[in-house]
Write an enzyme that holds these catalytic residues in place. Structure first.
Site, PDB file in Angstrom:
ATOM      1  N   LYS A 196       0.856  -1.192   0.000  1.00 30.77           N
ATOM      2  CA  LYS A 196       0.000   0.000   0.000  1.00 30.77           C
ATOM      3  C   LYS A 196       0.887   1.236   0.000  1.00 30.77           C
ATOM      4  O   LYS A 196       1.726   1.413   0.884  1.00 30.77           O
ATOM      5  CB  LYS A 196      -0.915  -0.008   1.222  1.00 30.77           C
ATOM      6  N   ARG A 206     -11.034   9.733   2.331  1.00 34.88           N
ATOM      7  CA  ARG A 206     -10.886  10.376   3.642  1.00 34.88           C
ATOM      8  C   ARG A 206     -12.034  11.331   3.906  1.00 34.88           C
ATOM      9  O   ARG A 206     -12.431  11.533   5.057  1.00 34.88           O
ATOM     10  CB  ARG A 206      -9.511  11.052   3.738  1.00 34.88           C
ATOM     11  N   LYS A 218       1.249   9.997   5.824  1.00 36.91           N
ATOM     12  CA  LYS A 218       1.364   8.582   6.188  1.00 36.91           C
ATOM     13  C   LYS A 218       2.639   7.940   5.643  1.00 36.91           C
ATOM     14  O   LYS A 218       2.746   6.735   5.529  1.00 36.91           O
ATOM     15  CB  LYS A 218       0.108   7.838   5.722  1.00 36.91           C
ATOM     16  N   GLU A 234       7.675  -6.574   0.747  1.00 39.11           N
ATOM     17  CA  GLU A 234       6.525  -6.424   1.653  1.00 39.11           C
ATOM     18  C   GLU A 234       5.534  -7.576   1.463  1.00 39.11           C
ATOM     19  O   GLU A 234       5.019  -8.139   2.431  1.00 39.11           O
ATOM     20  CB  GLU A 234       5.793  -5.102   1.373  1.00 39.11           C
ATOM     21  N   LYS A 249      -2.185  -1.477  -3.860  1.00 34.21           N
ATOM     22  CA  LYS A 249      -3.078  -0.329  -3.752  1.00 34.21           C
ATOM     23  C   LYS A 249      -2.270   0.954  -3.806  1.00 34.21           C
ATOM     24  O   LYS A 249      -1.247   1.033  -3.121  1.00 34.21           O
ATOM     25  CB  LYS A 249      -3.845  -0.423  -2.427  1.00 34.21           C
ATOM     26  N   SER A 275     -10.500   5.612  -4.326  1.00 38.03           N
ATOM     27  CA  SER A 275     -11.504   6.666  -4.477  1.00 38.03           C
ATOM     28  C   SER A 275     -11.109   7.747  -5.480  1.00 38.03           C
ATOM     29  O   SER A 275     -11.951   8.234  -6.233  1.00 38.03           O
ATOM     30  CB  SER A 275     -11.775   7.294  -3.116  1.00 38.03           C
ATOM     31  N   TYR A 314     -15.203   0.807  -6.578  1.00 46.67           N
ATOM     32  CA  TYR A 314     -16.466   1.505  -6.398  1.00 46.67           C
ATOM     33  C   TYR A 314     -17.317   1.422  -7.664  1.00 46.67           C
ATOM     34  O   TYR A 314     -18.472   1.821  -7.665  1.00 46.67           O
ATOM     35  CB  TYR A 314     -16.188   2.967  -6.020  1.00 46.67           C
TER      36      TYR A 314
END
Ligand SMILES: NCC(=O)CCC(=O)O
Ligand SMILES: [Mg+2]
Length: 324
Positions: A196, A206, A218, A234, A249, A275, A314
């Site tokens: 990610k 968010r 982040k 990872e 992602k 999103s 979505y």
């Protein structure tokens, strides 16, 4: 030399094109993200995600029944937590009667065979909007893993089929797998957000959950988008720690990694079309600049071609409606 091979022969009409098509899209490809809020009779459109809604539990019932009737059999639940319930440790995340726990039960009540995955991360519960516990401005790793493990257990107890840790703390897959094994939830799966990236494409999400970080960004836990080899490291580590499904992602800008992860692992690979990717197409289509449906299908097919087994999107309902 006379030309013997003509590739265009395989493109002369739709019948031959469909006969030789290498990839197809079906309802089984999708994992449907759902946003849940407290209240009754609530179906709120998310401003930066036109056509996408937050549902209160009563209306969530209709939504999952509709998804099920369309052949969409897997959902990924996110909750929007009231500010008054937020703190640094995400205490509310462990409430056995919390919104997520009730959402899992609600979905199982109306669509018992629906596969229910839950988001596991502190950001919706955190007064700082971060994915972990904050100490002196730093997001601490190991203490966060302990909370994430407890949170996963609580979701499993509520009836979740899979937990989906989206936080990127080191070692959290192992912490979660251990507690689930110890408590005899041996068949509760883990879909790890293993690669990610710290991405600006998460902006509208968010807004949806009111979970933007209260300070900083982040980048001390999510990956640097300049990196490729790190994604493989990872991902392989999460599989060693017990991840059943791994994820890349965001989606479209990271298709190179979807393919590379797919070629390097022996577990199913998910991709999350996030999103911002949804919002970009909706906005361009609203302006009349792009053909919404055509571009949507082209994007979803790109995930299949890149090697994704599972697509969190979505657009899932829009796509399935279009396929007829
Ligand atoms: N943990 C889930 C997300 O961060 C979703 C991001 C998005 O859809 O933008
Ligand atoms: Mg990791």
């Amino acid at each position: 030399m006379q030309q013997l091979r003509r590739n265009r022969r395989l493109r002369t009409n739709e019948a031959i094109r469909s006969l030789v098509r290498e990839n197809t899209i079906t309802p089984h490809d999708f994992l449907v993200p759902l946003f849940v809020v407290e209240g009754k009779g609530v179906q709120e459109e998310i401003a930066s995600m036109p056509g996408y809604y937050r549902y209160s539990l009563d209306l969530l019932k209709n939504e999952v029944k509709e998804l099920w009737s369309m052949g969409l059999k897997s959902v990924l639940l996110f909750v929007k937590v009231p500010d008054t319930l937020k703190d640094n440790k995400g205490t509310e995340a462990l409430n056995p009667d919390g919104l997520m726990q009730r959402a899992v039960k609600t979905v199982k009540e109306v669509t018992p065979d629906m596969l229910v995955m839950t988001d596991v991360a502190l950001d919706p519960y955190s007064s700082y909007g971060h994915d972990g516990i904050v100490k002196n401005g730093y997001i601490v790793n190991d203490e966060t893993c302990e909370v994430l493990a407890e949170m996963s257990l609580s979701h499993a107890q509520a009836g979740a089929d899979f937990v989906a840790p989206s936080d990127m703390m080191d070692g959290r897959i192992l912490s979660i797998r251990e507690i689930l094994e110890e408590e005899n939830y041996v068949n509760t799966g883990i879909m790890s957000y293993s690669a990610k990236y710290a991405s600006a494409f998460y902006g509208p999400f968010r807004d949806a959950l009111d979970s933007a970080p209260g300070f900083g960004d982040k980048k001390t836990y999510q990956m640097d988008f300049a990196n490729r080899e790190e994604a493989i490291k990872e991902t392989l580590m999460d599989i060693e720690e017990g991840a059943d499904i791994v994820m890349v992602k965001p989606g479209l800008c990271y298709l190179d990694l979807v393919r590379e992860v797919r070629d390097n692992v022996d577990v199913p690979v998910a991709v999350y079309q996030v999103s911002g990717e949804y919002a970009m197409l909706k906005a361009a289509a609203e302006k009349g600049w792009l053909d919404h449906d055509a571009v949507m299908l082209e994007q979803i097919m790109a995930f299949k071609r890149a090697g994704a087994h599972i697509i969190a999107s979505y657009f899932a309902k829009d796509v399935v409606k279009l396929l007829g």
